[in-house]
Design a protein around this motif. Structure first.
Motif, PDB file in Angstrom:
ATOM      1  N   HIS A 110       0.808  -1.250   0.089  1.00  0.00           N
ATOM      2  CA  HIS A 110       0.023   0.105  -0.118  1.00  0.00           C
ATOM      3  C   HIS A 110       0.846   1.261  -0.110  1.00  0.00           C
ATOM      4  O   HIS A 110       1.622   1.511   0.994  1.00  0.00           O
ATOM      5  CB  HIS A 110      -0.953  -0.005   1.330  1.00  0.00           C
ATOM      6  CG  HIS A 110      -1.900   1.104   1.120  1.00  0.00           C
ATOM      7  ND1 HIS A 110      -2.097   1.991   2.207  1.00  0.00           N
ATOM      8  CD2 HIS A 110      -2.699   1.669   0.402  1.00  0.00           C
ATOM      9  CE1 HIS A 110      -2.907   2.821   2.215  1.00  0.00           C
ATOM     10  NE2 HIS A 110      -3.386   2.667   0.758  1.00  0.00           N
ATOM     11  N   HIS A 141      -6.574   9.037   0.834  1.00  0.00           N
ATOM     12  CA  HIS A 141      -5.482   8.302   0.344  1.00  0.00           C
ATOM     13  C   HIS A 141      -4.323   9.127   0.193  1.00  0.00           C
ATOM     14  O   HIS A 141      -4.229   9.874  -0.874  1.00  0.00           O
ATOM     15  CB  HIS A 141      -5.540   7.242  -1.018  1.00  0.00           C
ATOM     16  CG  HIS A 141      -4.463   6.701  -1.058  1.00  0.00           C
ATOM     17  ND1 HIS A 141      -4.072   5.734  -0.821  1.00  0.00           N
ATOM     18  CD2 HIS A 141      -3.448   7.035  -2.383  1.00  0.00           C
ATOM     19  CE1 HIS A 141      -2.722   5.146  -1.455  1.00  0.00           C
ATOM     20  NE2 HIS A 141      -2.412   6.337  -2.278  1.00  0.00           N
ATOM     21  N   ASP A 189      -3.843   5.779   4.504  1.00  0.00           N
ATOM     22  CA  ASP A 189      -5.332   6.042   4.503  1.00  0.00           C
ATOM     23  C   ASP A 189      -5.715   6.582   5.759  1.00  0.00           C
ATOM     24  O   ASP A 189      -5.362   6.369   6.815  1.00  0.00           O
ATOM     25  CB  ASP A 189      -6.151   4.975   4.242  1.00  0.00           C
ATOM     26  CG  ASP A 189      -6.093   4.285   2.811  1.00  0.00           C
ATOM     27  OD1 ASP A 189      -5.387   5.101   1.811  1.00  0.00           O
ATOM     28  OD2 ASP A 189      -6.249   3.174   2.571  1.00  0.00           O
ATOM     29  N   HIS A 214     -12.311   7.809   2.617  1.00  0.00           N
ATOM     30  CA  HIS A 214     -10.971   8.154   3.208  1.00  0.00           C
ATOM     31  C   HIS A 214     -10.379   8.765   2.348  1.00  0.00           C
ATOM     32  O   HIS A 214     -10.545   9.054   1.047  1.00  0.00           O
ATOM     33  CB  HIS A 214     -10.185   6.781   3.387  1.00  0.00           C
ATOM     34  CG  HIS A 214      -9.968   5.695   2.324  1.00  0.00           C
ATOM     35  ND1 HIS A 214     -10.901   5.070   1.756  1.00  0.00           N
ATOM     36  CD2 HIS A 214      -8.795   5.801   1.783  1.00  0.00           C
ATOM     37  CE1 HIS A 214     -10.019   4.570   0.550  1.00  0.00           C
ATOM     38  NE2 HIS A 214      -8.926   4.876   0.610  1.00  0.00           N
TER      39      HIS A 214
HETATM   40 ZN   LIG Z   1      -5.004   3.857   0.045  1.00  0.00          ZN
END
Ligand SMILES: [Zn+2]
Length: 242
Positions: free
Chosen positions: A80, A166, A84, A164
């Motif tokens: 990732h 990112h 987040d 959310h």
């Molecule tokens: Zn993310």
């Protein structure tokens, strides 16, 4: 044959030369040592909490990234490559540092429906993804740290499934590396990691089970590089079916 061999050799020499030059010109972009000031702030003006924002999926070797390592996260070595922050749609996002708008709604960076890239004078760039609407900014606009630059949204466009922000920190200009924002953003990460809804876990490699298990020890991502988490003995098990 002989000419072809020389041509290949010359090509290799030039590639090495220019590769070395490119490396020499790139800023070092090392994360600050413990005790040194971190260059950026959080992407929200308000303090964390259940009615504002919380830490969601961390950067790096998360179980979620592992599950989608062959698809969603393949370009980022299976990790990732951002962090987040869970927040209801419409939460104000602020710039993490002074800089200049580089891109608005750049499709090559994904993270729809809307996104924003800001470059910073220290050689980093910050990227804000899954924004609710197109930021009312244009490339070249000057930005100051803490300035409102957008609103949080939801990649599923529902504002109820997984709203959310990112956030990525990359190398300005080339955007081929992604750094763990935890090492660069001044925040109480230990406290932030105590609360949050999902995705907290890191995937384990049972052949090296202590590797990459904390918020702050995750590896840098080089886009286009080989997967870093193609484990022979993963935990949790590989149930992705990929
Ligand atoms: Zn993310």
């Amino acid at each position: 044959m002989r000419n072809a061999a020389w041509t290949r050799l010359l090509g290799l020499a030039l590639a090495l030369l220019f590769g070395t030059l490119a490396l020499a010109e790139a800023p070092a972009l090392e994360a600050p040592e413990a005790g040194q000031a971190k260059p950026f702030g959080l992407p929200f003006a308000e303090p964390p909490g259940p009615s504002t924002w919380l830490l969601g999926q961390p950067f790096g070797n998360t179980t979620t990234a592992y599950r989608w390592r062959i698809s969603t996260y393949a370009a980022g070595q299976g990790l990732h490559f951002g962090i987040d922050f869970s927040a209801r749609c419409g939460t104000t996002v602020v710039a993490i540092g002074d800089g200049e708008v580089a891109k608005v709604d750049a499709v090559e960076h994904g993270a729809g429906p809307h996104n924003l890239m800001i470059t910073h004078p220290n050689g980093y760039a910050s990227f804000y993804g899954h924004l609710y609407e197109r930021p009312r900014l244009a490339p070249g606009d000057q930005i100051t740290r803490g300035q409102a630059v957008g609103l949080t949204g939801d990649p599923d466009l529902t504002c109820t499934s997984r709203p959310h922000l990112h956030l990525e920190v990359r190398d300005a200009g080339v955007y081929r590396r992604a750094f763990n924002p935890v090492g660069l953003i001044d925040a109480d990460w230990d406290a932030l990691s105590l609360a949050g809804p999902f995705g907290r876990g890191f995937e384990r490699n049972l052949d090296n089970p202590r590797q990459w298990q904390f918020l702050d020890d995750q590896p840098e991502v080089a886009f286009g590089g080989a997967l870093l988490n193609q484990y022979a003995r993963p935990w949790p098990p590989d149930w992705s079916g990929q």
